[in-house]
Write a protein that holds these residues in place. Sequence first.
Motif, mmCIF file in Angstrom:
data_model
loop_
_atom_site.group_PDB
_atom_site.id
_atom_site.type_symbol
_atom_site.label_atom_id
_atom_site.label_comp_id
_atom_site.label_asym_id
_atom_site.label_seq_id
_atom_site.Cartn_x
_atom_site.Cartn_y
_atom_site.Cartn_z
ATOM 1 N N HIS A 24 -7.307 1.019 -13.123
ATOM 2 C CA HIS A 24 -6.982 0.087 -14.204
ATOM 3 C C HIS A 24 -5.957 -0.963 -13.765
ATOM 4 N N LYS A 55 -16.983 -5.749 -10.884
ATOM 5 C CA LYS A 55 -15.891 -5.387 -11.774
ATOM 6 C C LYS A 55 -14.991 -4.368 -11.077
ATOM 7 N N TYR A 56 -13.718 -4.398 -11.440
ATOM 8 C CA TYR A 56 -12.795 -3.454 -10.818
ATOM 9 C C TYR A 56 -13.182 -2.004 -11.112
ATOM 10 N N GLY A 57 -13.770 -1.774 -12.275
ATOM 11 C CA GLY A 57 -14.217 -0.424 -12.590
ATOM 12 C C GLY A 57 -15.325 0.041 -11.662
ATOM 13 N N ASP A 212 -15.531 3.408 -17.964
ATOM 14 C CA ASP A 212 -14.445 2.835 -17.163
ATOM 15 C C ASP A 212 -14.953 1.720 -16.264
ATOM 16 N N SER A 216 -13.733 -3.122 -17.807
ATOM 17 C CA SER A 216 -12.764 -3.537 -16.797
ATOM 18 C C SER A 216 -12.996 -5.008 -16.467
ATOM 19 N N ASP A 217 -12.042 -5.581 -15.764
ATOM 20 C CA ASP A 217 -12.095 -7.026 -15.459
ATOM 21 C C ASP A 217 -12.971 -7.300 -14.247
#
Length: 221
Positions: A24, A55-57, A212, A216-217
């Motif tokens: 996160h 995405k970071y997730g 998740d 996320s971004d």
Amino acid sequence: MTKTLPLDLPVTFTSDWTGPFDGHELTRNQLEAAGYKLFPWKIASDNLWWSRPLKYGEIGCTLAHLACWRHAAEASDDQFVVILEDDAIVRPTFLEDLLAGLRRVVSSNPFDLLYLGRFPLEPEEDKPVSDGFVSPAYSHCTFGYVLTRSALDILLGTHLEHAIVPIDEFLPSLYIDHPRPDMRARFPKQIKALAFDPPLVHQRPKDEAGSDTEDSDFVEP
């Protein structure tokens, strides 16, 4: 997961590890400073998942699976390793059904990757191989699968950490000719995959478990 997994199944939880990243709070600078590199994922495509940045997730999910493979390769000499995500749903007879399935399939249809559950993108292309098993076509979702010892070496030998892609796309690229030419070139087909049919493990619905990866971004340019 502690309540639902069989007591006689030795389990390692990634949540018990002290890792270098909190998904996160992950940044591109953190990744690059640690030697991780991203695959140039975004391309011009009608496919929603390919025409946007990672995405970071998704990155965090891939790194978690990679950490599991590394840990299994170093800490275990078991013939098979089971990977379950935290939204996997297993039934009370999971272990007995898994062992019975392995006994049926190993001698007649050896494999590297065995999906316990998945989302088939081309179900019409799946090919039956024996009772209760198919040779999977292009599939997504990695909430439950089995790897052999030799498969761990193959997966780690791809150096995924130097070209991070979504784990959903990485695994099928290793057993089919991936529809993206750049993926085929970087991660060519090199393992044999099977899948339980019907699935042995199911995934908790996203409206119940959340995501998740999706929540996320996007990675900044």
